[in-house]
Each structure stands twice: as C-alpha cells, then as structure tokens.
Design a protein around this motif. Structure first.
Motif, PDB file in Angstrom:
ATOM      1  N   UNK A 231       0.812  -1.217   0.000  1.00 56.69           N
ATOM      2  CA  UNK A 231       0.000   0.000   0.000  1.00 56.69           C
ATOM      3  C   UNK A 231       0.845   1.267   0.000  1.00 56.69           C
ATOM      4  N   UNK A 232       1.905   1.305   0.796  1.00 58.24           N
ATOM      5  CA  UNK A 232       2.720   2.519   0.863  1.00 58.24           C
ATOM      6  C   UNK A 232       3.498   2.738  -0.420  1.00 58.24           C
ATOM      7  N   UNK A 233       3.919   1.669  -1.076  1.00 59.68           N
ATOM      8  CA  UNK A 233       4.605   1.817  -2.364  1.00 59.68           C
ATOM      9  C   UNK A 233       3.677   2.454  -3.393  1.00 59.68           C
ATOM     10  N   UNK A 234       2.427   2.004  -3.423  1.00 61.86           N
ATOM     11  CA  UNK A 234       1.449   2.596  -4.341  1.00 61.86           C
ATOM     12  C   UNK A 234       1.223   4.061  -4.002  1.00 61.86           C
ATOM     13  N   UNK A 235       1.084   4.359  -2.715  1.00 59.79           N
ATOM     14  CA  UNK A 235       0.849   5.730  -2.256  1.00 59.79           C
ATOM     15  C   UNK A 235       1.990   6.658  -2.670  1.00 59.79           C
ATOM     16  N   UNK A 236       3.222   6.206  -2.443  1.00 57.53           N
ATOM     17  CA  UNK A 236       4.377   7.032  -2.785  1.00 57.53           C
ATOM     18  C   UNK A 236       4.502   7.230  -4.296  1.00 57.53           C
ATOM     19  N   UNK A 237       4.129   6.211  -5.057  1.00 56.51           N
ATOM     20  CA  UNK A 237       4.145   6.350  -6.507  1.00 56.51           C
ATOM     21  C   UNK A 237       3.145   7.416  -6.951  1.00 56.51           C
ATOM     22  N   UNK A 238       1.970   7.444  -6.318  1.00 58.49           N
ATOM     23  CA  UNK A 238       0.975   8.468  -6.642  1.00 58.49           C
ATOM     24  C   UNK A 238       1.492   9.858  -6.272  1.00 58.49           C
ATOM     25  N   UNK A 239       2.205   9.968  -5.148  1.00 57.34           N
ATOM     26  CA  UNK A 239       2.739  11.261  -4.726  1.00 57.34           C
ATOM     27  C   UNK A 239       3.825  11.761  -5.676  1.00 57.34           C
TER      28      UNK A 239
END
Length: 302
Positions: A231-239
C-alpha cells in the motif's frame, strides 16, 4: 487524476482502514514498540539483500524512515495501546491531510486552490462530527487524551513523509517507491528495537517473543507485507506523479473503512452521527477531486 490512479488510491485507503483493526489485534500480545520493530524487520529482511538501494542520497531515505516509520507508527501504535480505539484512531490520524497542506505550503511553496481548501473544510466538518460522537457510552468508543495527542503526532509524521516524497519528485529525483520502502525500514527497525529494550525491558521483550500468538504473527505479516510494502509503495508512486494537495485528501476515506471494520471485528459500535460525518467527509473528498472540473465547466459554459 486518471481513473487508474483513482482506483489505486481507493485500494490503498481501504487497506489502511482495516489496518487499524489489525494493529489492535497485534497489540493484544505485543508491546507497541516491539510490534513496530517486528513490522519493519519483515519489511527490511530479507528484501535488502535483493533490492538495491533507492537511487537517491542516503539522507533522503534515512529521513523518510524516521518521519514516516518512527514518527507515524511509533506514535500511532503507542496511542492505541494507551486508549485510542481503532475506529477513532483511523479518524484522528486523517488530520495528516491538513498537516500535509500546511507543510507543503511552508516547505514546497505549493499554493491552495479554492476547491481544495473548500473540500478540506467540508471534510473537516465530517471529521469533527465523527470525533464529537466518541465517549457516548458505546462499546469500545472511549478515547483517552494521551491517545488522542499521540495520534495527532503520528499524523504530523505521516504528513512530513508525504511532503518529503513530493520534494524529491519536484527536485527531479527519480526512484522506485518499493525500493524506498524497503531501505527506509532500517531506521525505524533500529530505533524501535532500542526503544522497546530501553522502555519495556529485555525481560518483557523476551517473554512477548517466546509466547507470541498466531494472531500477533498474522498481524505483523499484514502490517509489513500488505499495509507497508504494497500500500505505501502505491501511495508514494501516486505522490511522485501528482501534487501532494491532490493525493493527500484521499486518505480522508480511511475513517470510512476504519470505522466500519472496527465495528465489525472489534465491536466498536457506530452512532448515526458517525455515519453522517463519514458521508460529509466523502463529500469533501469529491469536491477536492472534482473541483478542477467544476471550475473548468463554469468557465466553459459561463
């Protein structure tokens, strides 16, 4: 934001919403700082032996590990151990969206659009309604003052991590988000390990590890592999690909999933006012996400 990224954001917030229930399960048999150490142990090992360091200066991934790993989860885990119910923790932690806007303004000089500010005001009203419903005598709903304060500190740590990711993106630093998550787990692993030994004591830590339950093991696996790495990898990619002001408000959906899953699995009963607050919160999110299109529509058809 493209539909694909919108769906990815929803996957992340639903995962993080259920995350609060899993944390509570893990805390039943483990001290909070030991739970944090085990979480980041599984994130870092054995992955660091196969995943290369992120292509950025060490100061960045070390700093991210401190503000995101220690700042967010150290305070959150301790808050929930000290009387912060899972559902309400999922609500109060979303103040990170407001911290993110403030930090982005102060450190990145990002400007606010009227619809983003309006959306956050509406969402804040929803959060206020949900927060005002706690402590009404329902099962599992009482919130301690220290738990509330520590959760706010965790929200500030999450926001600093958001802004640091955005700063790297705006500086032209390109890296793989999954690599950052793996290597940024090292600082919290080291810090949590030292803190739990110093605060809880070697005897308590040893006893907790020797008598660890299957529930705690499964909780650590979920926290490390699903909530952190995936989940955090996806979040950081969006950021990296979108403004922090656009991505951060998606986290305002986390209370919806957090309150619902806490009611289902922890018997934290929901009040009608909590449902109303959640709906108003979602309205604020819709305004933030689609405000730009509303503005263009007004200009086009005026």
């Amino acid at each position: 934001m493209p539909l694909r990224d919108l769906l990815l954001a929803l996957v992340v917030v639903s995962t993080w919403g259920f995350n609060f229930v899993v944390i509570q399960w893990g805390l039943h048999g483990l001290p909070p700082l030991l739970l944090g150490a085990l979480r980041f142990l599984l994130v870092a090992l054995p992955a660091i032996f196969f995943i290369p360091r992120p292509a950025l200066a060490a100061k960045y991934w070390l700093a991210y590990g401190v503000v995101w790993g220690v700042g967010q989860f150290g305070f959150l885990f301790t808050a929930m151990k000290l009387g912060m119910p899972a559902g309400l923790a999922s609500v109060v932690l979303q103040s990170q969206a407001f911290f993110t806007l403030l930090f982005a303004l102060l450190f990145l000089r990002e400007t606010w659009r009227w619809y983003q500010l309006a959306g956050l005001i509406v969402a804040a009203a929803g959060l206020a309604i949900i927060a005002s419903s706690h402590g009404k005598g329902l099962s599992g709903s009482a919130m301690s003052l220290i738990g509330f304060s520590f959760t706010l500190c965790g929200a500030a740590g999450w926001a600093l991590g958001n802004v640091l990711i955005r700063h790297m993106a705006k500086s032209g630093i390109v890296f793989k988000a999954s690599h950052l998550i793996i290597w940024a787990a090292l600082p919290p692993l080291a810090i949590f390990s030292m803190l739990t030994l110093a605060i809880d004591g070697p005897a308590v830590v040893s006893a907790a590890l020797l008598n660890i339950s299957l529930q705690s093991i499964l909780a650590v696996l979920y926290l490390a592999l699903i909530a952190t790495i995936l989940a955090t990898s996806i979040w950081n990619d969006l950021l990296q690909r979108h403004s922090a002001n656009l991505v951060a408000p998606f986290s305002l959906l986390v209370p919806w999933f957090g309150l619902a899953s806490s009611a289902l699995f922890l018997d934290e009963k929901l009040l009608p006012m909590q449902w109303l607050g959640a709906l108003i919160l979602m309205l604020g999110l819709v305004l933030n996400v689609f405000g730009a299109r509303i503005s263009v529509g007004k200009l086009k058809y005026a």
